[in-house]
Design a protein around this motif. Structure first.
Motif, PDB file in Angstrom:
ATOM      1  N   HIS A 226       0.826  -1.208   0.000  1.00 39.26           N
ATOM      2  CA  HIS A 226       0.000   0.000   0.000  1.00 39.26           C
ATOM      3  C   HIS A 226       0.861   1.259   0.000  1.00 39.26           C
ATOM      4  O   HIS A 226       0.526   2.249  -0.655  1.00 39.26           O
ATOM      5  N   VAL A 227       1.966   1.228   0.733  1.00 33.10           N
ATOM      6  CA  VAL A 227       2.791   2.421   0.903  1.00 33.10           C
ATOM      7  C   VAL A 227       3.781   2.596  -0.241  1.00 33.10           C
ATOM      8  O   VAL A 227       4.047   3.719  -0.681  1.00 33.10           O
ATOM      9  N   THR A 228       4.330   1.499  -0.764  1.00 28.59           N
ATOM     10  CA  THR A 228       5.485   1.610  -1.662  1.00 28.59           C
ATOM     11  C   THR A 228       5.216   1.264  -3.120  1.00 28.59           C
ATOM     12  O   THR A 228       6.005   1.640  -3.985  1.00 28.59           O
ATOM     13  N   GLU A 229       4.138   0.584  -3.435  1.00 26.17           N
ATOM     14  CA  GLU A 229       3.956   0.101  -4.803  1.00 26.17           C
ATOM     15  C   GLU A 229       2.799   0.796  -5.505  1.00 26.17           C
ATOM     16  O   GLU A 229       1.858   1.251  -4.872  1.00 26.17           O
ATOM     17  N   THR A 230       2.900   0.863  -6.824  1.00 30.86           N
ATOM     18  CA  THR A 230       1.846   1.468  -7.635  1.00 30.86           C
ATOM     19  C   THR A 230       0.950   0.376  -8.193  1.00 30.86           C
ATOM     20  O   THR A 230       1.381  -0.760  -8.404  1.00 30.86           O
ATOM     21  N   VAL A 231      -0.296   0.739  -8.444  1.00 37.82           N
ATOM     22  CA  VAL A 231      -1.278  -0.237  -8.884  1.00 37.82           C
ATOM     23  C   VAL A 231      -1.049  -0.610 -10.348  1.00 37.82           C
ATOM     24  O   VAL A 231      -0.666   0.231 -11.180  1.00 37.82           O
ATOM     25  N   VAL A 232      -1.257  -1.885 -10.667  1.00 38.36           N
ATOM     26  CA  VAL A 232      -1.064  -2.395 -12.026  1.00 38.36           C
ATOM     27  C   VAL A 232      -2.343  -2.195 -12.833  1.00 38.36           C
ATOM     28  O   VAL A 232      -3.442  -2.467 -12.342  1.00 38.36           O
ATOM     29  N   PRO A 233      -2.256  -1.720 -14.072  1.00 40.16           N
ATOM     30  CA  PRO A 233      -3.454  -1.511 -14.892  1.00 40.16           C
ATOM     31  C   PRO A 233      -4.232  -2.806 -15.117  1.00 40.16           C
ATOM     32  O   PRO A 233      -3.655  -3.887 -15.212  1.00 40.16           O
ATOM     33  N   LEU A 234      -5.533  -2.672 -15.199  1.00 40.12           N
ATOM     34  CA  LEU A 234      -6.402  -3.792 -15.532  1.00 40.12           C
ATOM     35  C   LEU A 234      -6.711  -3.739 -17.028  1.00 40.12           C
ATOM     36  O   LEU A 234      -7.226  -2.723 -17.515  1.00 40.12           O
ATOM     37  N   PRO A 235      -6.405  -4.787 -17.764  1.00 41.52           N
ATOM     38  CA  PRO A 235      -6.680  -4.772 -19.201  1.00 41.52           C
ATOM     39  C   PRO A 235      -8.177  -4.857 -19.472  1.00 41.52           C
ATOM     40  O   PRO A 235      -8.915  -5.530 -18.764  1.00 41.52           O
ATOM     41  N   GLY A 236      -8.627  -4.113 -20.480  1.00 38.58           N
ATOM     42  CA  GLY A 236      -9.996  -4.282 -20.945  1.00 38.58           C
ATOM     43  C   GLY A 236     -11.006  -3.297 -20.414  1.00 38.58           C
ATOM     44  O   GLY A 236     -12.196  -3.433 -20.698  1.00 38.58           O
TER      45      GLY A 236
END
Length: 422
Positions: A226-236
């Motif tokens: 939650h603090v250090t990583e960015t969210v990965v795009p959802l395809p579609g």
């Protein structure tokens, strides 16, 4: 068996159990109600009872079509109860357990309803602090909305705040549900309205994908993501919808939308999403490691998994079911009001890869799994065989070409190529 709650209410049967208490189907002067009876250890805490009474005015004043109304707060001996409107339906977690993920139109319609409810609560100065599918009820008797979605109502307002009293939690503890905790809570800042927006965006991601953006593995690993990583795009999904999710999952609270803005923006997306099927992605591999070494924590704060417990226990950890009290049965890391140690700055900084776990295309093997390794071996064998065949083909082709040159030469050509006689 019927049970009296105060002088005005009777609880008839249990509808469900949670970590904070039990919900009963009850009867009051104005008809059927839902009664949330808090745990006895909470009812015996005099400071909490005082806070309970102080919250009465704010909770009773929340009146919105997408908020489960609190009709009364009862303090009677060992009973501490919230009397709420009875919603004939189910909760969103049950719907997710059945369908795994929802069509984007239905998911967005449900979250827009919840955003409207949050807008009313925030305007009244009330922060929910525990937005998640378990606390969203679907009214099965209400009119169907876009994508066939039932009206959604947010429940359990005030429960997290009541339990998170100064005596019950220290500055070194976190109260909440790991998958939905905003980064500022993990870093020890006071929860404000923006934490509800972050949690609601996490719920929307989960409705679309079938899993939360930062969940999986030990709760400590979830907090770190939650603090250090960015969210990965959802395809579609449409780019504009994705940008809404990204903005509401921003690490900085001030960058997130307000609840009222989010509700409006989501409803603008509904025409584009009409008829779109559920996304076809699989949950990424959960990390077996975590930001915490569970064995280094006090018994009351975490539990380790010993080698004697075997591979099946370690598999449960990888799937996210982690016992939070040593010796207890494994819990879901989505359980309400989990008490965890606040991670130190070096723990939050360590091990970050910059981007959260990426979803896989449906049917693709999990990285590192036996199927993934077998497929890799087959690819290597196939490539090796192809290389041998290609090399052989090149050799044969060269021989044929050379032989062909000699076979096509005429006698005259041969004579002309012979050295001159002396």
């Amino acid at each position: 068996m019927a049970r009296k709650i105060g002088s005005r209410y009777t609880a008839h049967q249990i509808l469900g159990r949670g970590s904070a208490g039990t919900v009963w189907l009850g009867e009051g002067p104005e008809g059927p109600v839902a009664i949330k009876l808090l745990r006895e250890d909470l009812a015996s805490d005099q400071e909490l009872v005082g806070r309970f009474v102080q919250e009465r005015t704010a909770l009773l004043g929340l009146d919105h079509p997408h908020v489960v109304g609190v009709r009364d707060l009862v303090v009677d001996g060992n009973d501490l109860a919230l009397v709420m409107d009875l919603v004939r339906g189910t909760d969103l977690r049950t719907r997710l357990d059945r369908d795994r993920r929802l069509a984007p139109e239905a998911a967005v319609a449900i979250v827009a309803d919840v955003a409207d409810g949050l807008a009313a609560a925030h305007a009244a100065g009330v922060v929910h602090r525990d937005v998640k599918p378990e606390n969203v009820l679907l009214d099965m008797q209400g009119p169907l909305g876009p994508g066939g979605a039932h009206p959604a109502l947010l429940t359990d307002f005030g429960v997290a705040k009541l339990i998170d009293s100064p005596r019950r939690t220290r500055a070194t503890k976190i109260i909440g549900t790991p998958d939905y905790l905003a980064p500022e809570i993990i870093e020890g800042l006071p929860p404000r309205a923006a934490v509800d927006i972050y949690a609601l965006a996490t719920v929307l991601y989960e409705l679309l994908a079938g899993f939360t953006p930062f969940g999986g593995g030990h709760p400590g690993a979830v907090l770190r993501r939650h603090v250090t990583e960015t969210v990965v795009p959802l395809p579609g999904i449409p780019e504009e919808l994705w940008q809404l999710i990204v903005q509401c999952l921003a690490k900085a609270p001030a960058s997130r939308l307000r609840a009222s803005e989010l509700g409006v923006r989501l409803r603008e997306q509904l025409p584009v999403l009409a008829g779109m099927p559920p996304l076809d992605v699989d949950e990424p591999e959960s990390e077996a490691e975590g930001a915490y070494d569970a064995a280094s924590q006090p018994e009351s704060e975490a539990a380790g998994v010993s080698s004697a417990q075997g591979e099946s226990e370690r598999e449960r950890v990888r799937r996210g079911a982690v016992p939070l009290v040593r010796g207890a049965a494994p819990d879901s890391n989505r359980d309400t009001h989990t008490s965890m140690r606040v991670p130190a700055p070096d723990e939050l900084a360590g091990g970050a890869r910059g981007t959260a776990r990426a979803p896989r295309a449906s049917g693709a093997p999990r990285p590192g799994s036996a199927r993934h390794r077998a497929m890799a071996r087959r690819r290597r064998v196939t490539l090796g065989t192809a290389a041998v065949v290609l090399a052989a083909a090149i050799g044969v082709g060269t021989w044929v070409a050379t032989s062909g040159d000699n076979a096509d030469a005429t006698p005259q050509d041969t004579k002309n190529s012979a050295p001159a006689s002396p």
